[in-house]
Write a protein that holds these residues in place. Sequence first.
Motif, mmCIF file in Angstrom:
data_model
loop_
_atom_site.group_PDB
_atom_site.id
_atom_site.type_symbol
_atom_site.label_atom_id
_atom_site.label_comp_id
_atom_site.label_asym_id
_atom_site.label_seq_id
_atom_site.Cartn_x
_atom_site.Cartn_y
_atom_site.Cartn_z
ATOM 1 N N TRP A 171 18.300 1.380 -5.977
ATOM 2 C CA TRP A 171 18.259 1.041 -4.420
ATOM 3 C C TRP A 171 16.713 1.011 -3.743
ATOM 4 C CZ3 TRP A 171 16.480 3.880 -0.379
ATOM 5 C CH2 TRP A 171 15.917 4.101 0.615
ATOM 6 N N LEU A 172 15.859 2.370 -4.078
ATOM 7 C CA LEU A 172 15.194 2.317 -3.599
ATOM 8 C C LEU A 172 13.518 1.081 -4.014
ATOM 9 C CD1 LEU A 172 12.559 4.128 -1.979
ATOM 10 C CD2 LEU A 172 11.828 5.729 -4.818
ATOM 11 N N HIS A 173 13.916 0.778 -5.208
ATOM 12 C CA HIS A 173 12.957 -0.033 -5.963
ATOM 13 C C HIS A 173 13.533 -1.103 -5.210
ATOM 14 C CE1 HIS A 173 12.348 -3.420 -8.933
ATOM 15 N NE2 HIS A 173 11.268 -2.788 -9.207
ATOM 16 N N GLY A 174 14.367 -1.937 -4.960
ATOM 17 C CA GLY A 174 15.130 -2.810 -3.921
ATOM 18 C C GLY A 174 14.069 -2.652 -2.690
ATOM 19 N N TRP A 175 14.045 -2.071 -1.750
ATOM 20 C CA TRP A 175 13.556 -1.309 -0.631
ATOM 21 C C TRP A 175 12.116 -1.408 -0.738
ATOM 22 C CZ3 TRP A 175 10.399 1.862 1.519
ATOM 23 C CH2 TRP A 175 10.014 2.233 2.788
ATOM 24 N N LEU A 176 11.241 -1.466 -1.759
ATOM 25 C CA LEU A 176 10.414 -1.400 -1.338
ATOM 26 C C LEU A 176 9.855 -2.889 -2.229
ATOM 27 C CD1 LEU A 176 8.877 1.891 -3.293
ATOM 28 C CD2 LEU A 176 8.242 1.392 -1.861
ATOM 29 N N LYS B 274 11.567 -5.048 -1.434
ATOM 30 C CA LYS B 274 11.101 -6.078 0.513
ATOM 31 C C LYS B 274 10.572 -5.383 0.739
ATOM 32 C CE LYS B 274 16.835 -5.878 0.593
ATOM 33 N NZ LYS B 274 17.967 -5.183 1.835
ATOM 34 N N LYS B 275 9.344 -4.790 0.501
ATOM 35 C CA LYS B 275 8.147 -4.099 1.336
ATOM 36 C C LYS B 275 7.371 -4.472 0.950
ATOM 37 C CE LYS B 275 9.927 -1.038 5.113
ATOM 38 N NZ LYS B 275 9.712 -1.807 6.502
ATOM 39 N N LEU B 276 7.059 -4.535 -0.068
ATOM 40 C CA LEU B 276 6.250 -6.029 -1.113
ATOM 41 C C LEU B 276 6.219 -6.679 -1.466
ATOM 42 C CD1 LEU B 276 5.566 -1.900 -3.072
ATOM 43 C CD2 LEU B 276 4.032 -3.365 -1.366
ATOM 44 N N GLY B 277 7.159 -7.499 -1.610
ATOM 45 C CA GLY B 277 6.857 -8.707 -2.035
ATOM 46 C C GLY B 277 6.859 -9.040 -3.695
ATOM 47 N N CYS B 278 7.202 -7.718 -3.964
ATOM 48 C CA CYS B 278 6.509 -7.726 -5.742
ATOM 49 C C CYS B 278 7.349 -7.045 -6.622
ATOM 50 C CB CYS B 278 5.089 -7.691 -5.975
ATOM 51 S SG CYS B 278 4.056 -7.658 -7.219
ATOM 52 N N SER B 279 8.463 -7.317 -7.988
ATOM 53 C CA SER B 279 8.950 -6.198 -7.894
ATOM 54 C C SER B 279 8.430 -4.707 -8.527
ATOM 55 C CB SER B 279 10.040 -7.130 -9.008
ATOM 56 O OG SER B 279 10.457 -6.601 -9.077
ATOM 57 N N HIS B 280 7.250 -5.669 -9.818
ATOM 58 C CA HIS B 280 6.352 -5.394 -10.340
ATOM 59 C C HIS B 280 5.186 -3.934 -9.737
ATOM 60 C CE1 HIS B 280 6.909 -7.793 -14.085
ATOM 61 N NE2 HIS B 280 6.573 -8.467 -13.175
ATOM 62 N N GLN B 281 4.515 -4.597 -9.057
ATOM 63 C CA GLN B 281 4.651 -2.982 -7.577
ATOM 64 C C GLN B 281 5.489 -1.895 -6.998
ATOM 65 O OE1 GLN B 281 2.303 -5.568 -4.452
ATOM 66 N NE2 GLN B 281 -0.099 -5.315 -5.636
ATOM 67 N N ALA B 282 6.357 -2.968 -6.543
ATOM 68 C CA ALA B 282 7.801 -1.685 -6.257
ATOM 69 C C ALA B 282 8.425 -0.816 -7.512
ATOM 70 C CB ALA B 282 8.718 -2.596 -5.580
ATOM 71 N N ALA B 283 8.186 -1.655 -8.956
ATOM 72 C CA ALA B 283 8.533 -0.604 -9.132
ATOM 73 C C ALA B 283 7.562 0.156 -9.149
ATOM 74 C CB ALA B 283 8.616 -0.855 -10.613
ATOM 75 N N ASP B 284 6.582 0.609 -9.611
ATOM 76 C CA ASP B 284 5.129 0.665 -9.971
ATOM 77 C C ASP B 284 5.322 2.540 -8.468
ATOM 78 O OD1 ASP B 284 4.659 0.256 -12.105
ATOM 79 O OD2 ASP B 284 2.530 -0.843 -11.102
ATOM 80 N N LEU B 285 5.559 2.544 -7.313
ATOM 81 C CA LEU B 285 5.303 2.763 -6.831
ATOM 82 C C LEU B 285 6.837 3.384 -6.373
ATOM 83 C CD1 LEU B 285 3.489 0.897 -3.435
ATOM 84 C CD2 LEU B 285 2.872 2.458 -4.996
ATOM 85 N N ALA B 286 8.342 2.642 -7.237
ATOM 86 C CA ALA B 286 9.500 3.527 -6.613
ATOM 87 C C ALA B 286 8.770 4.817 -8.051
ATOM 88 C CB ALA B 286 10.137 2.799 -7.136
#
Length: 177
Positions: free
Chosen positions: A29-34, A36-48
């Motif tokens: 869920w957090l990865h998906g939320w991030l 949407k915020k970032l528009g990038c799955s890789h950055q979202a994974a890093d920030l999660a």
Amino acid sequence: MKYLLEPALSVNPIHSDSITELYQDHHGWLHGWLRKKLGCSHQAADLAHDTFMRLLTREEPILIQEPRAFLTTVAQRVLANHWRRKQIEQAYFEMLVQHPEASVLSAEECAILLETLLEIDHLLNRLPLPVKRAFLYAQLDGMSHAEIAAELNISITTVKRYLIKAGAQCYFALVID
């Protein structure tokens, strides 16, 4: 489900188990939320990942009754740090373009310089805004005490106090670390 996170000076098994459960239940869920915020799955994974790392290094115990609200709050702070880092990196790269002689630094030297800038920014963000502005005017713009006093509409004595406070913040943080 409620999660109790114990102090994490060193990751203890109870704390680790709580984080593991929180991670298993809410990472997707957090990865998906991030994302949407970032528009990038890789950055979202890093920030999660960074969000959960923050939880692992927390020193104080917390009781999480609303895991997603809690994770959103922590992730928003991680995201704010991410955007601030991007701003500093952009300013640094713009400076390199304007001063090509600085481009002769090695990749390692550039990385060290960028990390130093980020650490100084972090330290200065702990200060009141007028103190930070006075310090930056003096260090980056080369303004005199009188010029800073006029710009901030304060006395020269106050400028000196601000510069001492900002300098001490940076110096003692380096000594402690």
